[in-house]
Design a protein around this motif. Structure first.
Motif, PDB file in Angstrom:
ATOM      1  N   TRP A 192       0.839  -1.209   0.000  1.00  0.00           N
ATOM      2  CA  TRP A 192       0.000   0.000   0.000  1.00  0.00           C
ATOM      3  C   TRP A 192       0.871   1.255   0.000  1.00  0.00           C
ATOM      4  O   TRP A 192       0.594   2.218  -0.711  1.00  0.00           O
ATOM      5  CB  TRP A 192      -0.936   0.005   1.190  1.00  0.00           C
ATOM      6  CG  TRP A 192      -1.758   1.261   1.260  1.00  0.00           C
ATOM      7  CD1 TRP A 192      -1.576   2.322   2.080  1.00  0.00           C
ATOM      8  CD2 TRP A 192      -2.869   1.595   0.424  1.00  0.00           C
ATOM      9  NE1 TRP A 192      -2.500   3.296   1.827  1.00  0.00           N
ATOM     10  CE2 TRP A 192      -3.311   2.879   0.807  1.00  0.00           C
ATOM     11  CE3 TRP A 192      -3.539   0.931  -0.603  1.00  0.00           C
ATOM     12  CZ2 TRP A 192      -4.390   3.510   0.201  1.00  0.00           C
ATOM     13  CZ3 TRP A 192      -4.610   1.559  -1.212  1.00  0.00           C
ATOM     14  CH2 TRP A 192      -5.031   2.833  -0.805  1.00  0.00           C
ATOM     15  N   GLU A 229      -5.051   9.118  -0.587  1.00  0.00           N
ATOM     16  CA  GLU A 229      -5.533   7.787  -0.243  1.00  0.00           C
ATOM     17  C   GLU A 229      -6.888   7.511  -0.901  1.00  0.00           C
ATOM     18  O   GLU A 229      -7.111   6.438  -1.479  1.00  0.00           O
ATOM     19  CB  GLU A 229      -5.660   7.655   1.263  1.00  0.00           C
ATOM     20  CG  GLU A 229      -6.212   6.317   1.717  1.00  0.00           C
ATOM     21  CD  GLU A 229      -6.378   6.243   3.227  1.00  0.00           C
ATOM     22  OE1 GLU A 229      -5.590   5.535   3.865  1.00  0.00           O
ATOM     23  OE2 GLU A 229      -7.294   6.920   3.750  1.00  0.00           O
ATOM     24  N   ARG A 276      -7.614  -0.596   3.270  1.00  0.00           N
ATOM     25  CA  ARG A 276      -6.354  -0.563   2.536  1.00  0.00           C
ATOM     26  C   ARG A 276      -5.872  -1.974   2.217  1.00  0.00           C
ATOM     27  O   ARG A 276      -5.508  -2.282   1.075  1.00  0.00           O
ATOM     28  CB  ARG A 276      -5.286   0.140   3.367  1.00  0.00           C
ATOM     29  CG  ARG A 276      -5.452   1.623   3.561  1.00  0.00           C
ATOM     30  CD  ARG A 276      -4.390   2.083   4.540  1.00  0.00           C
ATOM     31  NE  ARG A 276      -4.416   3.510   4.803  1.00  0.00           N
ATOM     32  CZ  ARG A 276      -3.722   4.088   5.780  1.00  0.00           C
ATOM     33  NH1 ARG A 276      -2.969   3.341   6.565  1.00  0.00           N
ATOM     34  NH2 ARG A 276      -3.786   5.378   5.962  1.00  0.00           N
ATOM     35  N   ARG A 277      -5.837  -2.814   3.241  1.00  0.00           N
ATOM     36  CA  ARG A 277      -5.307  -4.164   3.043  1.00  0.00           C
ATOM     37  C   ARG A 277      -6.161  -4.986   2.094  1.00  0.00           C
ATOM     38  O   ARG A 277      -5.635  -5.727   1.259  1.00  0.00           O
ATOM     39  CB  ARG A 277      -5.174  -4.861   4.402  1.00  0.00           C
ATOM     40  CG  ARG A 277      -4.078  -4.264   5.278  1.00  0.00           C
ATOM     41  CD  ARG A 277      -4.118  -4.804   6.695  1.00  0.00           C
ATOM     42  NE  ARG A 277      -3.028  -4.226   7.500  1.00  0.00           N
ATOM     43  CZ  ARG A 277      -2.938  -4.332   8.813  1.00  0.00           C
ATOM     44  NH1 ARG A 277      -3.874  -5.001   9.493  1.00  0.00           N
ATOM     45  NH2 ARG A 277      -1.922  -3.790   9.463  1.00  0.00           N
ATOM     46  N   VAL A 320      -5.431  -3.734  -1.480  1.00  0.00           N
ATOM     47  CA  VAL A 320      -4.143  -4.215  -1.982  1.00  0.00           C
ATOM     48  C   VAL A 320      -4.215  -5.703  -2.301  1.00  0.00           C
ATOM     49  O   VAL A 320      -3.655  -6.160  -3.311  1.00  0.00           O
ATOM     50  CB  VAL A 320      -3.023  -3.931  -0.956  1.00  0.00           C
ATOM     51  CG1 VAL A 320      -1.737  -4.650  -1.344  1.00  0.00           C
ATOM     52  CG2 VAL A 320      -2.777  -2.440  -0.865  1.00  0.00           C
TER      53      VAL A 320
END
Length: 381
Positions: free
Chosen positions: A28, A125, A351-352, A355
Protein backbone atom coordinates in the motif's frame (compact mmCIF):
# COMPACT_ATOMS: atom_id res chain seq x y z
CA UNK A 1 -16.68 -1.22 13.63
CA UNK A 2 -13.98 -3.69 12.69
CA UNK A 3 -11.40 -4.35 15.33
CA UNK A 4 -7.76 -3.40 14.84
CA UNK A 5 -5.40 -6.31 14.17
CA UNK A 6 -3.27 -6.54 17.35
CA UNK A 7 0.41 -5.73 16.98
CA UNK A 8 2.95 -8.49 17.66
CA UNK A 9 4.21 -8.53 21.26
CA UNK A 10 7.98 -7.91 21.52
CA UNK A 11 9.90 -11.03 22.52
CA UNK A 12 7.20 -13.44 21.32
CA UNK A 13 7.15 -15.29 17.99
CA UNK A 14 5.32 -13.35 15.30
CA UNK A 15 1.87 -14.81 14.53
CA UNK A 16 1.50 -16.53 11.13
CA UNK A 17 -0.51 -13.68 9.67
CA UNK A 18 2.03 -10.99 10.60
CA UNK A 19 4.18 -11.48 7.49
CA UNK A 20 1.19 -11.27 5.14
CA UNK A 21 -0.06 -8.12 6.87
CA UNK A 22 3.40 -6.56 6.62
CA UNK A 23 3.54 -7.30 2.89
CA UNK A 24 0.10 -5.75 2.33
CA UNK A 25 1.01 -2.62 4.27
CA UNK A 26 4.29 -2.30 2.39
CA UNK A 27 2.52 -2.69 -0.96
CA UNK A 28 0.00 0.00 0.00
CA UNK A 29 2.84 2.40 0.85
CA UNK A 30 4.42 1.73 -2.55
CA UNK A 31 1.13 2.16 -4.40
CA UNK A 32 0.31 5.49 -2.76
CA UNK A 33 3.91 6.62 -3.17
CA UNK A 34 3.78 6.40 -6.96
CA UNK A 35 3.45 9.54 -9.02
CA UNK A 36 -0.13 9.98 -10.19
CA UNK A 37 0.77 9.64 -13.87
CA UNK A 38 2.76 6.45 -13.25
CA UNK A 39 -0.05 4.98 -11.15
CA UNK A 40 -2.55 5.63 -13.97
CA UNK A 41 -0.25 3.99 -16.53
CA UNK A 42 0.16 0.98 -14.23
CA UNK A 43 -3.62 0.56 -13.81
CA UNK A 44 -4.17 0.87 -17.56
CA UNK A 45 -1.47 -1.74 -18.18
CA UNK A 46 -3.09 -4.01 -15.60
CA UNK A 47 -6.47 -3.69 -17.31
CA UNK A 48 -5.03 -4.46 -20.74
CA UNK A 49 -3.02 -7.34 -19.30
CA UNK A 50 -6.16 -8.86 -17.76
CA UNK A 51 -8.52 -8.17 -20.64
CA UNK A 52 -6.49 -7.77 -23.83
CA UNK A 53 -7.96 -5.97 -26.82
CA UNK A 54 -11.02 -7.08 -28.73
CA UNK A 55 -13.04 -5.31 -31.41
CA UNK A 56 -16.72 -4.60 -31.88
CA UNK A 57 -17.64 -6.73 -34.90
CA UNK A 58 -15.99 -5.85 -38.18
CA UNK A 59 -16.97 -2.16 -37.98
CA UNK A 60 -18.86 -2.22 -41.29
CA UNK A 61 -22.18 -1.06 -39.86
CA UNK A 62 -20.54 1.81 -37.99
CA UNK A 63 -18.88 3.09 -41.17
CA UNK A 64 -22.24 2.96 -42.96
CA UNK A 65 -23.75 5.00 -40.15
CA UNK A 66 -20.93 7.56 -40.33
CA UNK A 67 -21.32 7.97 -44.10
CA UNK A 68 -25.10 8.44 -43.75
CA UNK A 69 -24.91 10.86 -40.80
CA UNK A 70 -26.85 13.05 -40.04
CA UNK A 71 -29.47 10.86 -41.70
CA UNK A 72 -30.22 7.81 -39.47
CA UNK A 73 -30.41 4.29 -40.84
CA UNK A 74 -32.96 1.60 -39.98
CA UNK A 75 -30.64 0.19 -37.32
CA UNK A 76 -30.74 0.48 -33.54
CA UNK A 77 -27.14 1.78 -33.60
CA UNK A 78 -28.48 4.99 -35.09
CA UNK A 79 -29.60 5.82 -31.56
CA UNK A 80 -25.91 6.18 -30.67
CA UNK A 81 -25.10 9.41 -32.48
CA UNK A 82 -22.14 10.50 -30.34
CA UNK A 83 -19.54 8.28 -31.99
CA UNK A 84 -20.89 8.64 -35.52
CA UNK A 85 -21.09 12.44 -35.22
CA UNK A 86 -17.52 12.63 -33.93
CA UNK A 87 -16.27 10.31 -36.67
CA UNK A 88 -18.01 12.39 -39.35
CA UNK A 89 -16.56 15.56 -37.84
CA UNK A 90 -12.96 14.31 -37.99
CA UNK A 91 -13.39 12.69 -41.40
CA UNK A 92 -13.26 8.98 -40.50
CA UNK A 93 -14.23 6.90 -43.53
CA UNK A 94 -12.69 3.49 -42.92
CA UNK A 95 -12.76 0.72 -40.35
CA UNK A 96 -9.11 1.37 -39.46
CA UNK A 97 -9.95 5.02 -38.88
CA UNK A 98 -12.92 4.06 -36.71
CA UNK A 99 -10.73 1.85 -34.53
CA UNK A 100 -7.98 4.49 -34.31
CA UNK A 101 -10.53 7.12 -33.30
CA UNK A 102 -11.85 4.96 -30.49
CA UNK A 103 -8.39 4.17 -29.20
CA UNK A 104 -7.99 7.93 -28.83
CA UNK A 105 -11.40 8.10 -27.14
CA UNK A 106 -10.28 5.42 -24.67
CA UNK A 107 -7.30 7.59 -23.77
CA UNK A 108 -9.70 10.50 -23.31
CA UNK A 109 -11.79 8.36 -20.95
CA UNK A 110 -8.69 7.65 -18.85
CA UNK A 111 -7.82 11.36 -18.67
CA UNK A 112 -11.36 12.49 -17.80
CA UNK A 113 -11.90 9.76 -15.21
CA UNK A 114 -8.56 10.65 -13.60
CA UNK A 115 -9.47 14.34 -13.53
CA UNK A 116 -12.89 13.64 -12.02
CA UNK A 117 -11.34 11.40 -9.35
CA UNK A 118 -8.94 14.20 -8.39
CA UNK A 119 -11.84 16.67 -8.10
CA UNK A 120 -14.16 14.23 -6.33
CA UNK A 121 -11.80 12.86 -3.66
CA UNK A 122 -9.68 15.32 -1.65
CA UNK A 123 -6.95 12.96 -0.41
CA UNK A 124 -4.32 10.84 -2.11
CA UNK A 125 -5.53 7.79 -0.24
CA UNK A 126 -9.10 8.31 -1.44
CA UNK A 127 -7.98 8.81 -5.02
CA UNK A 128 -5.92 5.62 -4.91
CA UNK A 129 -8.85 3.59 -3.54
CA UNK A 130 -11.23 5.00 -6.16
CA UNK A 131 -8.85 4.45 -9.09
CA UNK A 132 -8.01 0.89 -8.07
CA UNK A 133 -11.60 -0.25 -7.69
CA UNK A 134 -12.59 1.42 -10.96
CA UNK A 135 -9.85 -0.57 -12.70
CA UNK A 136 -10.88 -3.80 -10.97
CA UNK A 137 -14.56 -3.52 -11.92
CA UNK A 138 -16.06 -4.94 -15.11
CA UNK A 139 -16.47 -1.66 -17.02
CA UNK A 140 -12.75 -1.14 -17.70
CA UNK A 141 -12.20 -4.62 -19.24
CA UNK A 142 -15.44 -4.23 -21.21
CA UNK A 143 -14.00 -1.11 -22.88
CA UNK A 144 -10.80 -2.79 -24.04
CA UNK A 145 -12.57 -5.98 -25.10
CA UNK A 146 -14.99 -4.07 -27.36
CA UNK A 147 -12.92 -1.31 -28.95
CA UNK A 148 -15.06 0.57 -31.46
CA UNK A 149 -18.31 0.28 -29.51
CA UNK A 150 -20.20 3.25 -28.09
CA UNK A 151 -19.46 2.26 -24.47
CA UNK A 152 -16.66 4.80 -23.84
CA UNK A 153 -19.15 7.64 -24.26
CA UNK A 154 -21.50 5.96 -21.79
CA UNK A 155 -18.66 5.62 -19.26
CA UNK A 156 -17.75 9.29 -19.68
CA UNK A 157 -21.36 10.32 -19.13
CA UNK A 158 -21.85 8.06 -16.10
CA UNK A 159 -18.67 9.31 -14.41
CA UNK A 160 -19.70 12.94 -14.95
CA UNK A 161 -23.21 12.32 -13.59
CA UNK A 162 -22.27 10.24 -10.53
CA UNK A 163 -18.97 11.85 -9.51
CA UNK A 164 -19.11 15.27 -11.15
CA UNK A 165 -21.02 16.77 -8.19
CA UNK A 166 -22.22 19.80 -10.19
CA UNK A 167 -25.48 20.24 -12.04
CA UNK A 168 -23.70 21.54 -15.14
CA UNK A 169 -21.43 18.50 -15.20
CA UNK A 170 -24.42 16.22 -14.71
CA UNK A 171 -26.14 17.85 -17.69
CA UNK A 172 -23.10 17.24 -19.92
CA UNK A 173 -22.91 13.65 -18.73
CA UNK A 174 -26.63 13.13 -19.22
CA UNK A 175 -26.49 14.47 -22.78
CA UNK A 176 -23.61 12.10 -23.57
CA UNK A 177 -25.58 9.13 -22.22
CA UNK A 178 -28.82 10.19 -23.90
CA UNK A 179 -27.11 10.56 -27.27
CA UNK A 180 -25.40 7.19 -26.90
CA UNK A 181 -27.50 4.65 -24.99
CA UNK A 182 -30.39 6.33 -23.22
CA UNK A 183 -32.25 3.18 -22.21
CA UNK A 184 -29.25 1.66 -20.46
CA UNK A 185 -28.34 5.01 -18.94
CA UNK A 186 -31.71 5.76 -17.38
CA UNK A 187 -32.02 2.27 -15.90
CA UNK A 188 -28.46 2.50 -14.58
CA UNK A 189 -29.03 5.88 -12.94
CA UNK A 190 -32.25 4.61 -11.36
CA UNK A 191 -30.16 1.81 -9.84
CA UNK A 192 -27.70 4.42 -8.58
CA UNK A 193 -30.54 6.38 -6.97
CA UNK A 194 -31.67 3.22 -5.16
CA UNK A 195 -28.15 2.63 -3.82
CA UNK A 196 -27.59 6.27 -2.87
CA UNK A 197 -30.96 6.47 -1.12
CA UNK A 198 -30.21 3.31 0.86
CA UNK A 199 -26.83 4.62 2.03
CA UNK A 200 -27.69 8.29 2.60
CA UNK A 201 -27.89 9.65 6.11
CA UNK A 202 -31.39 9.81 7.55
CA UNK A 203 -32.99 13.03 6.34
CA UNK A 204 -36.69 13.82 6.58
CA UNK A 205 -39.26 11.05 6.69
CA UNK A 206 -38.45 7.70 5.15
CA UNK A 207 -37.76 7.22 1.48
CA UNK A 208 -38.83 10.70 0.35
CA UNK A 209 -36.40 12.34 2.74
CA UNK A 210 -33.57 10.16 1.51
CA UNK A 211 -34.42 10.86 -2.13
CA UNK A 212 -34.29 14.62 -1.50
CA UNK A 213 -30.75 14.22 -0.26
CA UNK A 214 -29.82 11.95 -3.15
CA UNK A 215 -30.98 14.34 -5.85
CA UNK A 216 -29.29 17.34 -4.22
CA UNK A 217 -25.83 15.86 -3.56
CA UNK A 218 -24.94 13.47 -6.43
CA UNK A 219 -27.26 15.42 -8.79
CA UNK A 220 -28.52 12.13 -10.19
CA UNK A 221 -31.94 13.63 -10.82
CA UNK A 222 -30.41 16.26 -13.11
CA UNK A 223 -28.56 13.52 -14.96
CA UNK A 224 -31.75 11.53 -15.53
CA UNK A 225 -33.52 14.64 -16.84
CA UNK A 226 -30.68 15.36 -19.27
CA UNK A 227 -30.69 11.77 -20.53
CA UNK A 228 -34.44 11.82 -21.07
CA UNK A 229 -34.42 15.23 -22.77
CA UNK A 230 -31.67 14.18 -25.17
CA UNK A 231 -33.46 10.96 -26.01
CA UNK A 232 -36.71 12.82 -26.67
CA UNK A 233 -34.84 15.22 -28.95
CA UNK A 234 -33.49 12.28 -30.97
CA UNK A 235 -36.94 10.72 -31.25
CA UNK A 236 -38.38 14.08 -32.41
CA UNK A 237 -35.62 14.31 -35.01
CA UNK A 238 -36.45 10.82 -36.33
CA UNK A 239 -40.13 11.67 -36.63
CA UNK A 240 -39.40 14.97 -38.35
CA UNK A 241 -37.27 13.24 -40.97
CA UNK A 242 -39.62 10.27 -41.32
CA UNK A 243 -36.86 7.84 -40.34
CA UNK A 244 -37.57 4.45 -38.80
CA UNK A 245 -35.06 3.67 -36.07
CA UNK A 246 -35.66 0.65 -33.80
CA UNK A 247 -35.31 1.33 -30.08
CA UNK A 248 -33.17 -0.82 -27.82
CA UNK A 249 -36.23 -1.17 -25.62
CA UNK A 250 -37.91 -3.12 -28.42
CA UNK A 251 -35.86 -6.22 -27.58
CA UNK A 252 -36.88 -6.31 -23.91
CA UNK A 253 -38.40 -9.72 -23.29
CA UNK A 254 -38.17 -10.80 -26.94
CA UNK A 255 -35.45 -13.34 -26.21
CA UNK A 256 -36.30 -14.02 -22.58
CA UNK A 257 -36.55 -17.83 -22.84
CA UNK A 258 -33.33 -18.21 -24.79
CA UNK A 259 -31.55 -15.72 -22.58
CA UNK A 260 -32.58 -17.51 -19.38
CA UNK A 261 -31.26 -20.76 -20.82
CA UNK A 262 -27.95 -19.10 -21.72
CA UNK A 263 -27.66 -17.52 -18.28
CA UNK A 264 -28.25 -20.90 -16.65
CA UNK A 265 -25.60 -22.46 -18.88
CA UNK A 266 -23.06 -19.79 -17.93
CA UNK A 267 -23.79 -20.46 -14.26
CA UNK A 268 -21.50 -18.97 -11.63
CA UNK A 269 -18.94 -18.05 -14.30
CA UNK A 270 -21.52 -15.72 -15.83
CA UNK A 271 -22.35 -14.21 -12.44
CA UNK A 272 -18.66 -13.63 -11.68
CA UNK A 273 -18.22 -11.96 -15.08
CA UNK A 274 -20.91 -9.37 -14.29
CA UNK A 275 -18.66 -7.46 -11.88
CA UNK A 276 -15.38 -9.36 -12.07
CA UNK A 277 -13.09 -8.40 -9.21
CA UNK A 278 -15.59 -5.64 -8.47
CA UNK A 279 -17.43 -8.26 -6.42
CA UNK A 280 -14.71 -7.61 -3.86
CA UNK A 281 -16.13 -4.11 -3.37
CA UNK A 282 -19.60 -5.59 -2.83
CA UNK A 283 -18.15 -7.73 -0.03
CA UNK A 284 -15.89 -5.02 1.40
CA UNK A 285 -18.49 -2.25 1.64
CA UNK A 286 -20.99 -3.90 4.03
CA UNK A 287 -18.18 -5.19 6.22
CA UNK A 288 -16.92 -1.65 6.75
CA UNK A 289 -20.06 0.49 6.49
CA UNK A 290 -22.11 -1.67 8.88
CA UNK A 291 -25.22 -1.91 6.73
CA UNK A 292 -28.58 -2.97 8.01
CA UNK A 293 -30.36 -5.85 6.31
CA UNK A 294 -32.63 -3.38 4.51
CA UNK A 295 -29.66 -1.43 3.17
CA UNK A 296 -28.06 -4.63 1.94
CA UNK A 297 -31.19 -5.63 0.06
CA UNK A 298 -31.53 -2.16 -1.51
CA UNK A 299 -27.88 -2.00 -2.60
CA UNK A 300 -28.00 -5.46 -4.14
CA UNK A 301 -31.25 -4.53 -5.91
CA UNK A 302 -29.77 -1.39 -7.50
CA UNK A 303 -26.30 -2.74 -8.18
CA UNK A 304 -26.98 -6.36 -9.12
CA UNK A 305 -30.64 -7.34 -9.54
CA UNK A 306 -31.71 -4.46 -11.81
CA UNK A 307 -28.71 -4.72 -14.22
CA UNK A 308 -29.03 -8.51 -14.20
CA UNK A 309 -32.70 -8.28 -15.19
CA UNK A 310 -31.86 -5.96 -18.08
CA UNK A 311 -28.96 -8.14 -19.23
CA UNK A 312 -30.96 -11.35 -19.17
CA UNK A 313 -34.08 -9.80 -20.71
CA UNK A 314 -32.09 -8.51 -23.70
CA UNK A 315 -30.08 -11.69 -24.36
CA UNK A 316 -26.86 -9.87 -23.61
CA UNK A 317 -23.68 -10.40 -21.63
CA UNK A 318 -21.01 -8.82 -19.47
CA UNK A 319 -20.71 -5.60 -21.47
CA UNK A 320 -24.32 -4.59 -20.93
CA UNK A 321 -24.27 -5.53 -17.24
CA UNK A 322 -21.07 -3.51 -16.78
CA UNK A 323 -22.57 -0.39 -18.34
CA UNK A 324 -25.95 -0.60 -16.57
CA UNK A 325 -24.40 -1.33 -13.16
CA UNK A 326 -21.64 1.30 -13.44
CA UNK A 327 -23.65 4.25 -11.96
CA UNK A 328 -24.59 2.24 -8.85
CA UNK A 329 -21.06 0.83 -8.60
CA UNK A 330 -19.57 4.33 -8.60
CA UNK A 331 -22.07 5.58 -6.02
CA UNK A 332 -21.22 2.67 -3.73
CA UNK A 333 -17.48 3.17 -4.25
CA UNK A 334 -17.76 6.89 -3.57
CA UNK A 335 -19.68 6.26 -0.35
CA UNK A 336 -17.03 3.81 0.87
CA UNK A 337 -14.13 6.13 0.06
CA UNK A 338 -15.89 9.07 1.73
CA UNK A 339 -16.45 7.00 4.86
CA UNK A 340 -12.78 6.04 4.97
CA UNK A 341 -11.81 9.69 4.66
CA UNK A 342 -14.16 10.64 7.48
CA UNK A 343 -12.67 7.98 9.73
CA UNK A 344 -16.05 6.26 9.99
CA UNK A 345 -14.71 2.84 8.94
CA UNK A 346 -11.64 0.79 9.67
CA UNK A 347 -9.17 2.46 7.31
CA UNK A 348 -6.44 -0.17 7.66
CA UNK A 349 -8.81 -2.99 6.77
CA UNK A 350 -9.95 -1.22 3.60
CA UNK A 351 -6.35 -0.56 2.54
CA UNK A 352 -5.31 -4.16 3.04
CA UNK A 353 -8.36 -5.60 1.31
CA UNK A 354 -7.82 -3.27 -1.66
CA UNK A 355 -4.14 -4.21 -1.98
CA UNK A 356 -5.03 -7.91 -1.72
CA UNK A 357 -7.50 -7.54 -4.61
CA UNK A 358 -4.91 -5.60 -6.61
CA UNK A 359 -2.27 -8.30 -6.10
CA UNK A 360 -4.77 -10.99 -7.13
CA UNK A 361 -5.75 -9.15 -10.31
CA UNK A 362 -2.83 -10.30 -12.54
CA UNK A 363 -3.70 -13.92 -11.71
CA UNK A 364 -7.38 -13.48 -12.62
CA UNK A 365 -7.87 -12.51 -16.28
CA UNK A 366 -11.08 -10.65 -17.05
CA UNK A 367 -13.93 -13.00 -17.94
CA UNK A 368 -16.40 -11.91 -20.61
CA UNK A 369 -19.74 -13.48 -21.47
CA UNK A 370 -21.00 -12.94 -24.99
CA UNK A 371 -24.61 -12.06 -25.92
CA UNK A 372 -25.13 -15.79 -26.47
CA UNK A 373 -24.13 -16.45 -22.89
CA UNK A 374 -20.88 -18.28 -23.58
CA UNK A 375 -18.17 -17.34 -21.06
CA UNK A 376 -14.59 -17.09 -22.23
CA UNK A 377 -11.30 -15.55 -21.23
CA UNK A 378 -9.53 -13.32 -23.71
CA UNK A 379 -6.37 -15.21 -22.67
CA UNK A 380 -7.63 -18.81 -22.23
CA UNK A 381 -4.91 -20.15 -19.93
Amino acid sequence: MLEQVPAPVPGLPAPPWARAVSVLDGCWDRVTGLRASLAVVALVALTVGRAGFGFEGDGTTWIELVRAFPEPLDDYRSNSVTGTALARLVGVDSIDGWIALHLVVLLLVVVVVGRVIVDRFPTGEGRALAAIWVALGSAAPALTQKVGSYDPYVVLGVVLVTWGRRRGTAVVGGVLIGATSAEQGIIGIVGAVVVAAALADDVGDGVLGRLRRVTVLPVLGVGVAAVAATRLALVAWYRATGATVPSRADVLGSFLGESLANAATAGLAGVYAWLGLGWGLVVLAPLTLRWTRGQTVAVLAGLVALPAAVTVATLDGTRVFAMVSLPAYLVLLGRLVDAVGEGAVERTFVRRATVAALLAAPLLPALLTSPGGEPHFVFPF
